[in-house]
Design an enzyme around this catalytic site. Sequence first.
Site, PDB file in Angstrom:
ATOM      1  N   ASP A 103       0.854  -1.181   0.000  1.00 34.33           N
ATOM      2  CA  ASP A 103       0.000   0.000   0.000  1.00 34.33           C
ATOM      3  C   ASP A 103       0.896   1.240   0.000  1.00 34.33           C
ATOM      4  O   ASP A 103       1.877   1.294   0.740  1.00 34.33           O
ATOM      5  CB  ASP A 103      -0.859  -0.014   1.275  1.00 34.33           C
ATOM      6  N   GLU A 260      -6.470   3.477  -5.902  1.00 30.10           N
ATOM      7  CA  GLU A 260      -7.770   3.556  -5.257  1.00 30.10           C
ATOM      8  C   GLU A 260      -8.328   4.888  -5.730  1.00 30.10           C
ATOM      9  O   GLU A 260      -7.746   5.935  -5.443  1.00 30.10           O
ATOM     10  CB  GLU A 260      -7.644   3.541  -3.730  1.00 30.10           C
ATOM     11  N   HIS A 333     -11.065  -3.908   2.952  1.00 30.45           N
ATOM     12  CA  HIS A 333     -11.090  -3.486   4.356  1.00 30.45           C
ATOM     13  C   HIS A 333     -11.972  -2.262   4.588  1.00 30.45           C
ATOM     14  O   HIS A 333     -12.159  -1.859   5.727  1.00 30.45           O
ATOM     15  CB  HIS A 333      -9.660  -3.207   4.803  1.00 30.45           C
ATOM     16  N   ASP A 334     -12.471  -1.641   3.525  1.00 29.82           N
ATOM     17  CA  ASP A 334     -13.329  -0.459   3.658  1.00 29.82           C
ATOM     18  C   ASP A 334     -14.798  -0.765   3.435  1.00 29.82           C
ATOM     19  O   ASP A 334     -15.631   0.138   3.499  1.00 29.82           O
ATOM     20  CB  ASP A 334     -12.905   0.607   2.638  1.00 29.82           C
TER      21      ASP A 334
HETATM   22  C1  GLC Z   1      -8.428   4.682   1.849  1.00 32.77           C
HETATM   23  C2  GLC Z   1      -8.192   3.435   2.653  1.00 32.77           C
HETATM   24  C3  GLC Z   1      -8.912   3.587   3.945  1.00 32.77           C
HETATM   25  C4  GLC Z   1      -8.323   4.772   4.679  1.00 32.77           C
HETATM   26  C5  GLC Z   1      -8.341   6.028   3.828  1.00 32.77           C
HETATM   27  C6  GLC Z   1      -7.424   7.064   4.388  1.00 32.77           C
HETATM   28  O1  GLC Z   1      -9.746   4.868   1.540  1.00 32.77           O
HETATM   29  O2  GLC Z   1      -8.564   2.314   1.941  1.00 32.77           O
HETATM   30  O3  GLC Z   1      -8.867   2.440   4.724  1.00 32.77           O
HETATM   31  O4  GLC Z   1      -9.044   4.985   5.855  1.00 32.77           O
HETATM   32  O5  GLC Z   1      -7.907   5.786   2.515  1.00 32.77           O
HETATM   33  O6  GLC Z   1      -6.084   6.685   4.217  1.00 32.77           O
END
Ligand code: GLC
Length: 562
Positions: A103, A260, A333-334
Amino acid sequence: MKLANIKREWWKEAVVYQIYPRSFQDSNGDGIGDLRGIINRLDYIKSLGIDVVWLNPCYESPNDDNGYDISDYRTIMSEFGSMDDFDELLNAMHERGLKLVMDLVVNHSSDEHEWFKQSRQSRDNPYRDYYHWWPVEKGKPPARWSYFDKKGDAWKYDAQTNAYYLHYFSEKQPDLNWENPTLRKEIYDMMHFWFKKGIDGFRMDVITFISKHDDYPEFEAAYQNQNMIDMYAQGPRLHEYLQEMHSEVLSHYDIMTVAEGPGTHAHNVLDLVDESRQELNMNYHFDHQSIGVGPRFIINDDFQNLVKFKSVMSTWDKALSTKGWNTIYFGNHDFPRMVSRWASDAPEFRAAASKMLSTYLLSMRGTPYYYMGDEIGMSNIKFDDINDYNDLMTINWYHLTKEEGGDTQALIDSHKITARDNARTPIQWDSTDNAGFTTGKPWLKVNPNYIDINVAEQQNRQDSELNYFRKMVNVRKDNLILVYGSYTLLYDEHTQLYAYTRELDGKRLLVLLNFSDQMLEESLLEGIKIGNIVVNNYPEFNFDAKVFKLMPYQAVIVNILD
Ligand code: GLC
Ligand code: CA
């Protein structure tokens, strides 16, 4: 579609399996998953048949947002182990032919990062411009919405220098200032550091947000509050930065990249992933996840609207059918557990529904991103009590709703379906205490259904969700048509059935998925003759020359005869 005309790439043919290290396997009894735990489970991971592991952040972090608030980009989080453990993990994965994608969280750092500690000290500190500051003399800064701020406000006043700093996420996650070339160079150096270790790519956290609008203008009324996400993703220099990152770093290695991409839609995704632009390989979007889910993740009746879902997914497929490359996912995970969100976790349907959703993910065009635990059909834990939650997002929204005199019960009810913590409960390895995840006290409660739903129980049972997932991964590997073949949606208005064909070099497959808990019967379309069954999540498939029947959540892939 002709295979000869397609640019084949390893990352297009890969199945990605996501590991949230905190919840995967604890090895030392502190209740927190760790790298050693992953090392100990590598044979299991390999046995799934997947190619790539995407590991959520494992860098040093005060864990305000479980590792998405990084205080040192070149150190392993002490709770997860050491750099030696990391090196061992990477080696052991490569020995098994598995790739590792890390990540990359560079829209923001932790407020405990040395850069921010310096930056907030004085207005003339050399690190001042590593972050976004707004001096109070200029008045109140134009509104910016924050995902995780207690009040939803992305500007936080800091008395030390009498200025506000910007934080799209929690106040402990100040946004980095990409306008500053020195900061960009630091990030590129850090990326080289990881690539030189041999990692195979990056999943780039909210990468669409890195370019801010000059002087932070007011946004139009249509882009207030949560709608600002679309504006955040359109910073004027985003593509310039990504092209620079590509030439400075990415182009030097044989790796994969995936954005993302909050705020990306079918109409603008090619700006990121059209290969001729030299930015990123893939992007993942939120258009399907937001169907029927409103502000603060409160759901409405559209939540499982299949017609809308099919339309979104088909639009995305089309957008990327000749350029770029798509991604397909339900869980991460979100988001909640896929079976609870997209099908049914009722005991009589859960297993079939999990297999049906796995069939979907592994038979669409685009690289599948599969979330750990979904392979055994793990389901939402559905906390009743706000005190059981760990996620700052649910907790903040609960308190905000309470302060406003709003309906906190409605929030709790919706979050039983939508909350991120549903996907973060520990992996259910076996039926011993704490599901074999830890000998200590797990950091987040284990779903009590682990007694029945666990890896050990499914490992050798032929018809388990787990073995179905393994089979489906092989089906994808054995049929390049499922990777590269063109996709055509059938029965687009049908409210229970999701059906499509995949075609490559004249060969066609038909995918039939019952997304409902009712049996269904449909006529076959003109020109479609059912041949051999490729895969079926039920023992039988009922069809003749004219009609077919599907049991609740049945999934079948068949050859189409000429
Ligand atoms: C992304 C991640 C999430 C995190 C956010 C801030 O959306 O997937 O888990 O809380 O970014 O970094
Ligand atoms: Ca541990």
